[in-house]
Write a protein that holds these residues in place. Structure first.
Motif, PDB file in Angstrom:
ATOM      1  N   VAL A  98       0.858  -1.178   0.000  1.00  0.00           N
ATOM      2  CA  VAL A  98       0.000   0.000   0.000  1.00  0.00           C
ATOM      3  C   VAL A  98       0.893   1.227   0.000  1.00  0.00           C
ATOM      4  N   ASN A  99       0.727   2.093  -0.994  1.00  0.00           N
ATOM      5  CA  ASN A  99       1.491   3.331  -1.077  1.00  0.00           C
ATOM      6  C   ASN A  99       0.590   4.448  -0.587  1.00  0.00           C
ATOM      7  N   ASN A 100       1.017   5.119   0.495  1.00  0.00           N
ATOM      8  CA  ASN A 100       0.189   6.146   1.115  1.00  0.00           C
ATOM      9  C   ASN A 100       0.345   7.513   0.467  1.00  0.00           C
ATOM     10  N   GLY A 101       1.196   7.666  -0.520  1.00  0.00           N
ATOM     11  CA  GLY A 101       1.367   8.943  -1.205  1.00  0.00           C
ATOM     12  C   GLY A 101       2.774   9.488  -1.013  1.00  0.00           C
ATOM     13  N   PRO A 102       3.106  10.606  -1.670  1.00  0.00           N
ATOM     14  CA  PRO A 102       4.460  11.178  -1.584  1.00  0.00           C
ATOM     15  C   PRO A 102       4.748  11.737  -0.191  1.00  0.00           C
ATOM     16  N   GLY A 103       5.973  11.483   0.270  1.00  0.00           N
ATOM     17  CA  GLY A 103       6.420  12.013   1.557  1.00  0.00           C
ATOM     18  C   GLY A 103       5.928  11.216   2.752  1.00  0.00           C
ATOM     19  N   GLU A 104       5.162  10.207   2.565  1.00  0.00           N
ATOM     20  CA  GLU A 104       4.668   9.385   3.655  1.00  0.00           C
ATOM     21  C   GLU A 104       5.300   8.018   3.583  1.00  0.00           C
ATOM     22  N   GLU A 105       5.340   7.349   4.723  1.00  0.00           N
ATOM     23  CA  GLU A 105       5.888   6.007   4.716  1.00  0.00           C
ATOM     24  C   GLU A 105       4.944   5.054   3.999  1.00  0.00           C
ATOM     25  N   SER A 106       5.509   4.033   3.363  1.00  0.00           N
ATOM     26  CA  SER A 106       4.708   3.058   2.659  1.00  0.00           C
ATOM     27  C   SER A 106       4.719   1.748   3.432  1.00  0.00           C
ATOM     28  N   GLY A 107       3.695   0.985   3.267  1.00  0.00           N
ATOM     29  CA  GLY A 107       3.634  -0.318   3.919  1.00  0.00           C
ATOM     30  C   GLY A 107       2.218  -0.664   4.307  1.00  0.00           C
ATOM     31  N   ASN A 108       2.047  -1.875   4.782  1.00  0.00           N
ATOM     32  CA  ASN A 108       0.713  -2.343   5.153  1.00  0.00           C
ATOM     33  C   ASN A 108       0.368  -1.987   6.593  1.00  0.00           C
ATOM     34  N   GLY A 109       1.304  -2.149   7.478  1.00  0.00           N
ATOM     35  CA  GLY A 109       1.024  -2.019   8.890  1.00  0.00           C
ATOM     36  C   GLY A 109       1.013  -0.583   9.366  1.00  0.00           C
ATOM     37  N   PRO A 110       0.622  -0.394  10.605  1.00  0.00           N
ATOM     38  CA  PRO A 110       0.630   0.958  11.182  1.00  0.00           C
ATOM     39  C   PRO A 110       2.040   1.422  11.450  1.00  0.00           C
ATOM     40  N   LYS A 111       2.243   2.728  11.428  1.00  0.00           N
ATOM     41  CA  LYS A 111       3.551   3.321  11.699  1.00  0.00           C
ATOM     42  C   LYS A 111       3.915   3.158  13.157  1.00  0.00           C
ATOM     43  N   ASP A 112       5.177   2.794  13.442  1.00  0.00           N
ATOM     44  CA  ASP A 112       5.667   2.729  14.817  1.00  0.00           C
ATOM     45  C   ASP A 112       6.322   4.063  15.135  1.00  0.00           C
ATOM     46  N   SER A 113       5.762   4.812  16.088  1.00  0.00           N
ATOM     47  CA  SER A 113       6.344   6.119  16.438  1.00  0.00           C
ATOM     48  C   SER A 113       6.873   6.112  17.824  1.00  0.00           C
TER      49      SER A 113
END
Length: 113
Positions: A98-113
């Motif tokens: 899944v590509n979330n768009g330019p400048g955002e992280e890509s991937g299936n899972g939720p972001k680890d912050s």
């Protein structure tokens, strides 16, 4: 005219072929009501014609049953059908990227912050 026993037998056979419904006068389907009125009327159709229609109804029910049995994926979405076909031959489909768009992280899972 056919005997009342024969007419009753044909009527019950029609009811067996139709989807079951709760027992009450209000719950009769329009088709059940029409069949009952036709069989009960004095100027009823010939018994041979009623038997022929009964055979047609039975054949249609059997056709629908066989169609569902031998084409189990006909009502599935394309993606689900492909996934189940892959599983049938011992494979699993890869997870989609899944590509979330330019400048955002890509991937299936939720972001680890």
């Amino acid at each position: 005219m056919a005997s009342p026993t024969k007419l009753r037998s044909i009527y019950r056979s029609f009811l067996r072929e139709l989807p079951s419904r709760p027992l009450s006068e209000k719950s009769r389907s329009p088709l059940q009501t029409r069949i009952r009125n036709t069989i009960a009327s004095e100027s009823a159709t010939p018994i041979e014609q009623a038997e022929q229609f009964l055979q047609y109804v039975k054949a249609q029910r059997m056709y629908a049953t066989l169609l569902e049995r031998y084409n189990p994926g006909m009502n599935m979405e394309e993606e689900e059908r492909v996934r189940l076909t892959a599983r049938r031959v011992g494979m699993e489909l890869p997870e989609e990227f899944v590509n979330n768009g330019p400048g955002e992280e890509s991937g299936n899972g939720p972001k680890d912050s």
